[in-house]
Motif scaffolding. Structure first.
Motif, PDB file in Angstrom:
ATOM      1  N   THR A 173     -11.401 -10.296  60.099  1.00  0.00           N
ATOM      2  CA  THR A 173     -10.224 -11.072  60.482  1.00  0.00           C
ATOM      3  C   THR A 173     -10.626 -12.424  61.063  1.00  0.00           C
ATOM      4  N   ALA A 233      -3.167  -1.916  48.047  1.00  0.00           N
ATOM      5  CA  ALA A 233      -1.804  -2.410  48.240  1.00  0.00           C
ATOM      6  C   ALA A 233      -1.357  -3.263  47.061  1.00  0.00           C
ATOM      7  N   VAL A 234      -2.244  -4.130  46.586  1.00  0.00           N
ATOM      8  CA  VAL A 234      -1.854  -5.029  45.493  1.00  0.00           C
ATOM      9  C   VAL A 234      -1.896  -4.302  44.163  1.00  0.00           C
ATOM     10  N   ILE A 275      -0.214 -18.443  46.999  1.00  0.00           N
ATOM     11  CA  ILE A 275       0.785 -17.382  46.848  1.00  0.00           C
ATOM     12  C   ILE A 275       2.177 -17.990  46.763  1.00  0.00           C
ATOM     13  N   VAL A 334     -13.709  -2.024  53.788  1.00  0.00           N
ATOM     14  CA  VAL A 334     -12.399  -1.389  53.932  1.00  0.00           C
ATOM     15  C   VAL A 334     -11.265  -2.391  53.793  1.00  0.00           C
ATOM     16  N   ASP A 335     -11.487  -3.628  54.247  1.00  0.00           N
ATOM     17  CA  ASP A 335     -10.411  -4.622  54.127  1.00  0.00           C
ATOM     18  C   ASP A 335     -10.105  -4.909  52.666  1.00  0.00           C
ATOM     19  N   THR A 356      -2.683 -18.961  51.093  1.00  0.00           N
ATOM     20  CA  THR A 356      -1.261 -18.777  51.340  1.00  0.00           C
ATOM     21  C   THR A 356      -0.439 -19.739  50.491  1.00  0.00           C
ATOM     22  N   PHE A 400      -8.344  -1.938  51.154  1.00  0.00           N
ATOM     23  CA  PHE A 400      -6.943  -1.931  51.586  1.00  0.00           C
ATOM     24  C   PHE A 400      -6.112  -2.874  50.710  1.00  0.00           C
ATOM     25  N   THR A 401      -6.636  -4.080  50.530  1.00  0.00           N
ATOM     26  CA  THR A 401      -5.910  -5.048  49.722  1.00  0.00           C
ATOM     27  C   THR A 401      -5.783  -4.564  48.290  1.00  0.00           C
ATOM     28  N   THR A 446      -7.872 -19.772  53.950  1.00  0.00           N
ATOM     29  CA  THR A 446      -6.723 -18.879  54.014  1.00  0.00           C
ATOM     30  C   THR A 446      -5.431 -19.662  53.896  1.00  0.00           C
ATOM     31  N   ILE A 486       2.047  -3.053  44.478  1.00  0.00           N
ATOM     32  CA  ILE A 486       2.993  -4.076  44.062  1.00  0.00           C
ATOM     33  C   ILE A 486       2.884  -4.378  42.567  1.00  0.00           C
TER      34      ILE A 486
END
Lengths: 140, 213
Positions: free
Chosen positions: B129, B47-48, B147, B39-40, B144, B43-44, B140, B52
């Protein structure tokens, strides 16, 4: 699209809920699907919707370009800063055990902060990219 | 469904429809991930891919136009390359352990430790998580940073860092006050909409020079 009444009203109704949902995704990431990345995207999409409906200039007055860039850098800074703090407090880099008295609480706090950093960066980067693409059209 | 959407993506020449179909493709992939219990990831992806990136593609389309040009060269060589690569990839999957087998190596390295111990070690129920933020914190952090680097790259390429947009001066001023105070104040003078058109023309001209030189 500034003269479309339905879009304006609809966006005004929707945007608070989108922001709220982003925060829910952020803080519920510990228990269910979600986390900083997705929350940042949803948060950014709320402002992108705002910019689409109300125009880029209005959006830039709400969320200035410099602030967006600052967010993009701030998130990485928060993430790495947590790592430095754990170093200073006597643990390894990004070992959150030392952040609180109990290792578990330290882990929870560390994850919260780190996810906040991810959220900030993703939000800033996405809005900055949108500004860059959308602002280009005005130049022509 | 995914294959049909992909074929339609290849055949279509109207880029607006292609952008919409790419969003649909992402949404279908998200559904696929959900049925795989990821599911994670779903979800990504939603959303992506569906959110976006569709908006960014549409923003690009507004700059470059909605119709794809007809290809001049023949597409035989690309087709051969694609088919060859695809068959090599499929050949590579033949060696893989069967899907869903509990004896797979992936289920015997660190995964049992994460699944059983993360509740005690990390103290939060969502294993995804805790793996992302704690066990794999370095990754991670690197993600980041990637990005952030992507933002810098886009701003360099799209010229967002230079003060040549209509509202360039407003932005620069806002940024300065931004750095000073740390919060998001509203610019004191009127927005870029009130800029005289003469200044706009001059700046656009300057941009053309920058491109030429």
């Amino acid at each position: 699209m500034e003269d479309r009444l339905i879009l304006r009203v609809g966006a005004k109704i929707l945007i608070p809920f989108i922001l709220m949902f982003a925060l829910y995704v952020q803080f519920h990431g510990d228990y269910g699907p979600g986390g900083g990345f997705q929350a940042g995207l949803i948060f950014a999409s709320a402002f992108i919707l705002y910019a689409l409906i109300f125009g880029l200039d209005t959006a830039k007055r709400v969320l200035p370009l410099g602030f967006v860039w600052f967010c993009g850098a701030l998130g990485v800074w928060i993430f790495a800063g947590v790592g430095v703090v754990t170093l200073v407090m006597g643990g390894e880099f990004l070992n959150y055990d030392v952040l609180a008295h109990e290792p578990e609480h330290g882990q929870e706090l560390g994850i919260l902060l780190v996810e906040l950093g991810v959220l900030t960066t993703v939000f800033g980067v996405m809005v900055a990219m949108f500004y860059a693409f959308a602002g280009r059209r005005q130049v022509r | 469904m995914l294959a049909i959407t992909a074929l339609a993506l290849v055949r279509l020449r109207n880029l607006f429809a292609v952008a919409m179909l790419a969003g649909i493709y992402s949404l279908l992939s998200a559904g696929l991930f959900t049925t795989l219990d990821a599911v994670d990831v779903a979800f990504t992806e939603a959303a992506v891919g569906a959110g976006i990136s569709t908006i960014l593609v549409l923003g690009t389309l507004a700059l470059v136009g909605h119709e794809q040009k007809k290809a001049r060269r023949s597409s035989v060589i690309p087709l051969v390359v694609v088919v060859l690569t695809g068959s090599i990839l499929v050949y590579g999957t033949l060696d893989m352990p069967p899907y869903g087998d509990p004896a797979n190596p992936a289920h015997h390295h660190v995964a049992p430790h994460y699944l059983e111990e993360s509740e005690h070690e990390i103290g939060i129920p969502n294993v995804v998580t805790s793996v992302l933020a704690s066990y794999r914190g370095y990754d991670t952090l690197g993600e980041t940073t990637v990005i952030f680097t992507a933002m810098v790259g886009v701003l360099l390429l799209m010229g967002g860092l230079r003060k040549r947009e209509n509202s360039g001066e407003t932005d620069a001023e806002t940024r300065e006050s931004e750095d000073a105070s740390g919060s998001g104040p509203v610019p004191t003078h009127g927005g870029s909409g009130t800029d005289p058109p003469k200044a706009d023309g001059k700046k656009t001209h300057g941009e053309g020079d920058a491109h030429g030189g």
